[in-house]
Design a protein around this motif. Structure first.
Motif, PDB file in Angstrom:
ATOM      1  N   PRO B  31      31.676 -52.142  -8.595  1.00 33.30           N
ATOM      2  CA  PRO B  31      32.044 -52.702  -7.293  1.00 33.30           C
ATOM      3  C   PRO B  31      33.559 -52.711  -7.093  1.00 33.30           C
ATOM      4  O   PRO B  31      34.322 -52.742  -8.059  1.00 33.30           O
ATOM      5  CB  PRO B  31      31.523 -54.132  -7.384  1.00 33.30           C
ATOM      6  CG  PRO B  31      31.670 -54.471  -8.835  1.00 33.30           C
ATOM      7  CD  PRO B  31      31.366 -53.181  -9.582  1.00 33.30           C
ATOM      8  N   LEU B  33      36.440 -55.092  -6.342  1.00 33.65           N
ATOM      9  CA  LEU B  33      36.585 -56.536  -6.526  1.00 33.65           C
ATOM     10  C   LEU B  33      37.918 -57.009  -5.971  1.00 33.65           C
ATOM     11  O   LEU B  33      38.915 -56.274  -6.018  1.00 33.65           O
ATOM     12  CB  LEU B  33      36.476 -56.895  -8.013  1.00 33.65           C
ATOM     13  CG  LEU B  33      35.121 -56.625  -8.661  1.00 33.65           C
ATOM     14  CD1 LEU B  33      35.171 -56.916 -10.163  1.00 33.65           C
ATOM     15  CD2 LEU B  33      34.036 -57.456  -7.999  1.00 33.65           C
ATOM     16  N   ARG B  72      32.360 -55.429 -14.440  1.00 32.00           N
ATOM     17  CA  ARG B  72      31.908 -56.568 -13.639  1.00 32.00           C
ATOM     18  C   ARG B  72      32.709 -57.837 -13.930  1.00 32.00           C
ATOM     19  O   ARG B  72      32.208 -58.939 -13.699  1.00 32.00           O
ATOM     20  CB  ARG B  72      30.426 -56.809 -13.889  1.00 32.00           C
ATOM     21  CG  ARG B  72      29.566 -55.610 -13.528  1.00 32.00           C
ATOM     22  CD  ARG B  72      28.127 -55.799 -13.897  1.00 32.00           C
ATOM     23  NE  ARG B  72      27.386 -54.550 -13.795  1.00 32.00           N
ATOM     24  CZ  ARG B  72      26.104 -54.424 -14.101  1.00 32.00           C
ATOM     25  NH1 ARG B  72      25.420 -55.473 -14.515  1.00 32.00           N
ATOM     26  NH2 ARG B  72      25.516 -53.263 -13.980  1.00 32.00           N
ATOM     27  N   LEU B  93      33.436 -59.201  -3.655  1.00 33.58           N
ATOM     28  CA  LEU B  93      33.144 -57.793  -3.900  1.00 33.58           C
ATOM     29  C   LEU B  93      32.756 -57.122  -2.591  1.00 33.58           C
ATOM     30  O   LEU B  93      32.438 -57.777  -1.593  1.00 33.58           O
ATOM     31  CB  LEU B  93      32.028 -57.638  -4.937  1.00 33.58           C
ATOM     32  CG  LEU B  93      30.626 -58.152  -4.620  1.00 33.58           C
ATOM     33  CD1 LEU B  93      29.822 -57.148  -3.797  1.00 33.58           C
ATOM     34  CD2 LEU B  93      29.864 -58.414  -5.924  1.00 33.58           C
TER      35      LEU B  93
END
Lengths: 110, 109
Positions: B31, B33, B72, B93
């Motif tokens: 993702p 972030l 993550r 995100l």
């Protein structure tokens, strides 16, 4: 640098009243997001508008994107205490950068 | 579904002390972030964003730094906190549509 200006900064109304808040820019938005944030929590996305003149409805909330894509409004019909919160508009630019307005803090009194 | 965890939820630190705020995400891979700071009653200020492990873009020069050691995990740090660092720190995100975590309330005394 494009700035997102939100108005009014504060709004206090009685339950059942209607209201409109605004988000304006000196430049054209590629797209615009509206978020609502309750105290002590993160913002939650309400809607994204992309096309000039677009109107989207979410129950009692109506979002409008200006024809020139330089302004947007959020209208709430028959406001309820649960609508209380900070309403933020935001734009993504340069692919990954995000810019938020300062927000309109709405208080709906029962 | 996507979930963002932020730790700690609240923090009170003296001026000059170090800081480490952690953000971890679930339910998504690779993702984008983001770290934001929100002063009391104000809008969000973008501090850092990351498009991948080890990739950090800084938006505002300051005494804060960010790192992304894992796909993550996104960490916000400072070596010496200032009074002006007080605020509500939000991890998010996404791209054009942001999904936010619950935030960390930081008070610097």
């Amino acid at each position: 640098t494009q700035l997102l200006e939100q108005s009014p900064q504060f709004l206090s109304i009685q339950e059942g009243e209607n209201l409109t808040v605004y988000c304006n820019s000196s430049s054209v938005f590629s797209s615009l997001q509206w978020y609502r944030q309750e105290p002590g929590e993160g913002p939650v996305l309400l809607v994204t508008v992309v096309t000039g003149g677009e109107v989207k409805k979410l129950k009692r909330l109506t979002f409008q994107f200006g024809d020139a894509r330089k302004d947007s409004s959020l209208h709430i019909t028959a406001a309820q205490p649960g609508d209380t919160g900070l309403y933020l508009c935001a734009e993504a630019y340069n692919n990954n950068d995000m810019r938020f307005g300062a927000g309109t803090r709405l208080t709906v009194k029962p | 579904s996507q979930t963002i965890h932020q730790w700690p939820a609240t923090l009170v630190q003296p001026v000059g002390s170090p800081l480490s705020l952690e953000c971890t995400v679930e339910g998504t891979s690779n993702p984008n972030l983001y770290w934001y700071r929100q002063a009391a009653g104000r809008g969000l200020q973008l501090l850092f964003y990351s498009v991948g492990i080890g990739q950090i873009s800084s938006e505002v020069p300051q005494n804060l730094s960010a790192s992304r050691p894992q796909d993550r995990q996104f960490i916000l740090s400072s070596k010496k906190l200032l009074l002006s660092d007080s605020g509500f720190y939000l991890c998010a995100l996404g791209g054009k549509e942001q999904f936010f975590g619950p935030g960390t309330r930081l008070t610097v005394l």
